[in-house]
Scaffold this motif. Structure first.
Motif, PDB file in Angstrom:
ATOM      1  N   TRP A 232       8.472   2.038   1.564  1.00  0.00           N
ATOM      2  CA  TRP A 232       6.997   2.155   1.070  1.00  0.00           C
ATOM      3  C   TRP A 232       6.337   1.749   2.474  1.00  0.00           C
ATOM      4  O   TRP A 232       5.538   2.143   2.799  1.00  0.00           O
ATOM      5  CB  TRP A 232       6.630   1.379  -0.019  1.00  0.00           C
ATOM      6  N   LYS A 233       6.700   0.304   2.785  1.00  0.00           N
ATOM      7  CA  LYS A 233       5.906  -0.248   3.935  1.00  0.00           C
ATOM      8  C   LYS A 233       6.108   0.530   5.203  1.00  0.00           C
ATOM      9  O   LYS A 233       5.057   0.989   5.935  1.00  0.00           O
ATOM     10  CB  LYS A 233       6.447  -1.765   4.199  1.00  0.00           C
ATOM     11  N   GLU A 236       4.054   3.914   4.552  1.00  0.00           N
ATOM     12  CA  GLU A 236       2.529   3.880   4.311  1.00  0.00           C
ATOM     13  C   GLU A 236       2.033   3.352   5.718  1.00  0.00           C
ATOM     14  O   GLU A 236       0.870   3.961   6.007  1.00  0.00           O
ATOM     15  CB  GLU A 236       2.164   2.938   3.276  1.00  0.00           C
ATOM     16  N   ARG A 308       6.633  10.417  -1.032  1.00  0.00           N
ATOM     17  CA  ARG A 308       7.830   9.673  -0.928  1.00  0.00           C
ATOM     18  C   ARG A 308       8.569   9.751  -1.788  1.00  0.00           C
ATOM     19  O   ARG A 308       8.187   9.143  -3.157  1.00  0.00           O
ATOM     20  CB  ARG A 308       7.557   7.855  -0.576  1.00  0.00           C
ATOM     21  N   LEU A 319       7.953   7.415  -5.001  1.00  0.00           N
ATOM     22  CA  LEU A 319       8.191   5.868  -4.568  1.00  0.00           C
ATOM     23  C   LEU A 319       6.654   5.680  -4.769  1.00  0.00           C
ATOM     24  O   LEU A 319       5.753   6.222  -4.010  1.00  0.00           O
ATOM     25  CB  LEU A 319       8.893   5.801  -3.137  1.00  0.00           C
ATOM     26  N   GLY A 320       6.506   4.423  -4.947  1.00  0.00           N
ATOM     27  CA  GLY A 320       5.169   3.832  -4.980  1.00  0.00           C
ATOM     28  C   GLY A 320       5.295   2.208  -4.543  1.00  0.00           C
ATOM     29  O   GLY A 320       6.471   1.744  -4.109  1.00  0.00           O
ATOM     30  N   PRO A 321       4.181   1.565  -4.471  1.00  0.00           N
ATOM     31  CA  PRO A 321       4.560  -0.026  -3.956  1.00  0.00           C
ATOM     32  C   PRO A 321       5.359  -0.767  -4.824  1.00  0.00           C
ATOM     33  O   PRO A 321       4.842  -0.644  -5.972  1.00  0.00           O
ATOM     34  CB  PRO A 321       2.925  -0.241  -3.647  1.00  0.00           C
TER      35      PRO A 321
END
Length: 331
Positions: A232-233, A236, A308, A319-321
């Motif tokens: 995610w990092k 994003e 994602r 996908l999420g944080p």
């Protein structure tokens, strides 16, 4: 020990005398009465600085704190040279605890050729266990620093070693007796020993050495939030989408077994020791890393857009944080 700043006599015999590793870049630091380190780096180098706090209890806090800060420098393509430690101890701590912690810290740094250049030690009722914060400094050639946000569509994602190494080691140490009641002793002992894999300096060094024609564009160490947090990092911060194959993500069987027993998600478990690398030719890069003795696997690629996606066979999820690392369920 008494609450407050560590006494000078204790500082001299249990902190400064434990620090043996020296680097030519550190002109002054970690000496009685000195509050500031003086560093000297070549004029054609850029300075990298990274800070991290430990998540582990006891004097193992220094192990995880140092490696996390140094891994951040390595993931940027840098060469770490020095580190600063802030050590907070509870009032019931003994001087021998501090001495053992500092001796361990110097041994860890010596293994990576890094000098402890300074820091702060204090006894405070604000903590119930040892807390270690580490700040690492290093250098990189101008324009050669590798950012997490350098990912672009088409680049392939490579994961080194295995995910969940740090979290598995912490879980095996924290829940040893419970795990021994469920698993054979050799499995628990092997899991506890995963902290020997914590450094990604060899991973980053081998990747950069093999970079000719591979087009490495982004790197990050897989730490807090686990591999899902790292995905995610990177996605994003780069403003791109991802497609990940869950079945290709490398994971040790010990991690699978322990996470299943403790109801932890291994993909959101702190994973110090693993490096996420994005490159034009991920498969050739992975082969080069394998030749250097570093396990590596291509697990996905970057895509245009913002979706994602993680595939598990035919099953698809977005996908999420990661809101909280799984390790906090234990400690």
């Amino acid at each position: 020990m008494n609450i407050g700043k560590i006494q000078e006599s204790v500082l001299k015999r249990s902190v400064f005398r434990q620090l043996k590793t020296k680097r030519k870049e550190v002109l002054s630091g970690a000496e009685p009465g000195e509050d500031c380190a003086i560093l000297s780096f070549p004029p054609d180098e850029e300075l990298l600085v990274s800070s991290a706090a430990a998540v582990k209890t006891g004097h193992d806090a220094v192990l995880y704190g140092i490696h996390t800060a140094v891994n951040n420098i390595a993931a940027c393509g840098g060469r770490p040279a020095s580190i600063w430690l802030t050590v907070l101890l509870p009032p019931e701590a003994e001087e021998e605890n501090l001495k053992a912690l500092m001796k361990q810290a110097d041994q860890i740094c010596a293994g990576m050729d890094i000098q402890i250049a300074g820091g702060h030690t204090e006894v405070t009722s604000a903590v119930k266990r040892a807390v270690v914060s580490a700040t690492a400094a290093g250098t990189v050639s101008p324009g050669q620093g590798i950012r997490t946000s350098g990912l672009y569509p088409g680049a392939e994602l490579v994961v080194t070693k295995w995910i969940g190494l740090e979290g598995t080691a912490v879980a095996a140490q924290e829940k040893e007796q419970e795990l021994l009641g469920r698993f054979p002793a050799y499995l628990v002992e092997e899991a506890k020993g995963f902290d020997r894999y914590l450094s990604v300096l060899p991973d980053a060094s081998a990747a950069l050495k093999a970079d000719t024609g591979k087009g490495i564009c982004a790197m990050t160490d897989v730490s807090e939030g686990g591999i899902f947090g790292a995905f995610w990092k990177m996605g994003e911060s780069s403003g791109v989408g991802l497609e990940i194959d869950l079945k290709k993500i490398p994971i040790r069987q010990e991690t699978v077994e322990i996470c299943n027993h403790l109801d932890l998600n291994p993909y959101e478990l702190i994973s110090g020791g693993s490096l996420l690398i994005a490159a034009d030719d991920g498969y050739t890069l992975a082969e080069s890393l394998e030749k250097e003795g570093i396990p590596a696997a291509v697990v996905g690629r970057a895509t245009a857009g913002n979706d994602r996606i993680v595939w598990n066979g035919e099953e698809k999820r977005f996908l999420g944080p990661v809101r909280m690392d799984e390790i906090h369920k234990l400690i």
